[in-house]
Design a protein around this motif. Structure first.
Motif, short mmCIF file in Angstrom:
data_model
loop_
_atom_site.label_atom_id
_atom_site.label_comp_id
_atom_site.label_asym_id
_atom_site.label_seq_id
_atom_site.Cartn_x
_atom_site.Cartn_y
_atom_site.Cartn_z
N ILE A 1 -12.78 5.14 10.52
CA ILE A 1 -11.68 4.94 9.60
C ILE A 1 -10.36 5.17 10.32
O ILE A 1 -10.19 6.18 11.02
CB ILE A 1 -11.78 5.89 8.39
CG1 ILE A 1 -13.07 5.62 7.62
CG2 ILE A 1 -10.57 5.75 7.48
CD1 ILE A 1 -13.33 6.61 6.50
N LEU A 2 -9.45 4.25 10.20
CA LEU A 2 -8.14 4.37 10.84
C LEU A 2 -7.28 5.36 10.05
O LEU A 2 -7.03 5.17 8.85
CB LEU A 2 -7.46 3.01 10.91
CG LEU A 2 -8.22 1.92 11.69
CD1 LEU A 2 -7.47 0.59 11.60
CD2 LEU A 2 -8.41 2.33 13.14
N ASP B 1 -4.15 5.97 10.00
CA ASP B 1 -2.90 5.49 9.40
C ASP B 1 -3.13 4.49 8.26
O ASP B 1 -2.17 3.93 7.72
CB ASP B 1 -1.99 4.87 10.47
CG ASP B 1 -2.65 3.74 11.23
OD1 ASP B 1 -3.85 3.49 11.02
OD2 ASP B 1 -1.96 3.08 12.03
N LYS B 2 -4.39 4.32 7.87
CA LYS B 2 -4.70 3.47 6.72
C LYS B 2 -5.07 4.32 5.49
O LYS B 2 -5.48 3.77 4.46
CB LYS B 2 -5.86 2.53 7.04
CG LYS B 2 -5.63 1.61 8.23
CD LYS B 2 -4.45 0.67 7.99
CE LYS B 2 -4.27 -0.28 9.18
NZ LYS B 2 -3.09 -1.16 9.00
N ILE B 3 -4.92 5.62 5.60
CA ILE B 3 -5.30 6.52 4.51
C ILE B 3 -4.06 7.10 3.84
O ILE B 3 -3.14 7.56 4.53
CB ILE B 3 -6.18 7.68 5.02
CG1 ILE B 3 -7.41 7.15 5.77
CG2 ILE B 3 -6.61 8.57 3.86
CD1 ILE B 3 -8.20 8.25 6.46
N TYR C 1 0.83 10.68 4.79
CA TYR C 1 0.22 9.60 5.58
C TYR C 1 0.56 9.80 7.06
O TYR C 1 1.58 10.39 7.42
CB TYR C 1 0.73 8.23 5.11
CG TYR C 1 2.24 8.12 5.03
CD1 TYR C 1 2.98 7.64 6.11
CD2 TYR C 1 2.92 8.52 3.89
CE1 TYR C 1 4.37 7.55 6.05
CE2 TYR C 1 4.30 8.43 3.81
CZ TYR C 1 5.02 7.95 4.89
OH TYR C 1 6.39 7.87 4.83
N HIS D 1 2.70 -0.62 0.78
CA HIS D 1 2.23 -0.05 2.05
C HIS D 1 0.73 0.25 2.12
O HIS D 1 0.21 0.47 3.22
CB HIS D 1 3.00 1.24 2.36
CG HIS D 1 4.48 1.06 2.45
ND1 HIS D 1 5.08 0.40 3.50
CD2 HIS D 1 5.48 1.42 1.60
CE1 HIS D 1 6.39 0.39 3.31
NE2 HIS D 1 6.65 1.00 2.17
N PHE D 2 0.02 0.28 0.98
CA PHE D 2 -1.39 0.66 1.02
C PHE D 2 -2.24 -0.26 0.15
O PHE D 2 -3.09 0.20 -0.60
CB PHE D 2 -1.55 2.12 0.58
CG PHE D 2 -0.98 3.12 1.55
CD1 PHE D 2 -1.74 3.59 2.61
CD2 PHE D 2 0.33 3.54 1.41
CE1 PHE D 2 -1.20 4.49 3.51
CE2 PHE D 2 0.88 4.44 2.32
CZ PHE D 2 0.10 4.92 3.37
N GLY E 1 -3.83 -3.14 1.50
CA GLY E 1 -4.74 -3.94 2.31
C GLY E 1 -6.19 -3.52 2.16
O GLY E 1 -6.49 -2.44 1.65
N GLN F 1 -8.26 -2.44 4.28
CA GLN F 1 -8.63 -1.26 5.04
C GLN F 1 -8.02 0.02 4.49
O GLN F 1 -8.40 1.12 4.89
CB GLN F 1 -8.20 -1.42 6.50
CG GLN F 1 -9.02 -2.43 7.30
CD GLN F 1 -8.60 -2.45 8.76
OE1 GLN F 1 -7.45 -2.75 9.08
NE2 GLN F 1 -9.52 -2.14 9.64
N HIS F 2 -7.09 -0.09 3.57
CA HIS F 2 -6.40 1.09 3.05
C HIS F 2 -7.28 1.86 2.08
O HIS F 2 -7.99 1.28 1.26
CB HIS F 2 -5.09 0.70 2.37
CG HIS F 2 -4.04 0.26 3.33
ND1 HIS F 2 -3.53 -1.01 3.37
CD2 HIS F 2 -3.41 0.94 4.32
CE1 HIS F 2 -2.61 -1.11 4.33
NE2 HIS F 2 -2.53 0.07 4.92
N LYS G 1 -6.02 -0.58 -6.12
CA LYS G 1 -6.72 0.58 -5.57
C LYS G 1 -7.24 1.54 -6.64
O LYS G 1 -8.06 2.41 -6.35
CB LYS G 1 -5.81 1.34 -4.60
CG LYS G 1 -5.42 0.55 -3.36
CD LYS G 1 -6.63 0.20 -2.51
CE LYS G 1 -6.23 -0.59 -1.27
NZ LYS G 1 -7.41 -1.00 -0.46
#
Length: 237
Positions: free
Chosen positions: A5-6, A8-10, A72, A105-106, A108, A110-111, A140
């Motif tokens: 998990i990236l 900066d995607k959380i 973040y 910003h969140f 996508g 992957q977010h 989300k």
């Protein structure tokens, strides 16, 4: 798997809630009856609905959100920063600002959203309050029709359970056993109602909420076996 998990995607988050009204008597008679029915199994020691009302903030039907703190990661080369901010004001303003953050910003594929006990509390509470205020749910938080593996939520308490459905562990306990420096909090969750309604000290609650977000991120790092954040890496924006 967590390593994939990236960071900066959380979006890490925590919410603080209080009863919708300062006092039980501010509810109309129908709402009082509904509160008595809703809380009947949680009330102990023969507490009356009125006496138990100070705990109403844990239910989205009888409480409201007074702040949402988010954090973040910003990664640039070998530099790592963790930025923390808080939405406050009217509940509608809080929810709309939070939704705007997700959209801009969140949003996508992957977010992910991350909270401690978030699947039981934070995520559904935010969604319910949005619906109550006629705010369309952001993607989300709209879980209808999603399969379990499609739900974009991380829950550090669930991660620590390892499939044990009866195991509750507080964020504070996880921080302790992981050797995470304990934040200098001067309140806890049980005090939020009084600090808000009696003391009128929202800034104190915001500080407490933001410290929990930092601790949440630290716990997630430990679950990944990553290095903890230094104080210099944490920024309030």
């Amino acid at each position: 798997m967590l390593k994939k998990i990236l960071l900066d995607k959380i979006l890490f988050l925590d919410i603080e809630t209080v009863p919708e009204f300062r006092d039980y008597e501010e509810m109309d008679e129908e709402k009082k009856e509904l509160w008595a029915h809703k809380s009947r199994y949680q009330r102990k020691d023969d507490l009356s609905p009125e006496e138990f009302y100070e705990s109403a903030g844990i239910w989205a039907e009888f409480g409201r959100i007074i702040c949402i703190s988010v954090g973040y990661f910003v990664l640039k080369g070998d530099t790592r920063n963790f930025r923390v901010t808080t939405f406050h004001g009217t509940e509608v303003k809080i929810l709309k600002k939070f939704k705007q953050l997700l959209a801009q910003h969140f949003s996508g594929p992957q977010h992910l959203l991350c909270a401690h006990n978030g699947k039981e509390f934070d995520f559904p509470y935010i969604a319910r309050r949005m619906i109550i205020h006629n705010i369309p749910l952001p993607y989300k938080l709209d879980l209808f029709g999603k399969k379990p593996w499609e739900v974009p939520h991380l829950d550090t308490m669930e991660l620590w359970k390892f499939g044990d459905y009866k195991h509750y562990t507080s964020l504070k306990l996880l921080a302790n056993i992981f050797g995470i420096p304990s934040p200098k909090e001067d309140i806890d969750g049980s005090m939020v109602r009084d600090v808000f309604y009696e003391d009128g000290d929202l800034e104190r609650i915001i500080t407490y909420c933001e410290l929990d977000v930092v601790t949440l991120a630290q716990v997630f790092l430990r679950l990944r076996n990553d290095e903890l954040l230094d104080d210099e890496e944490i920024r309030r924006v």
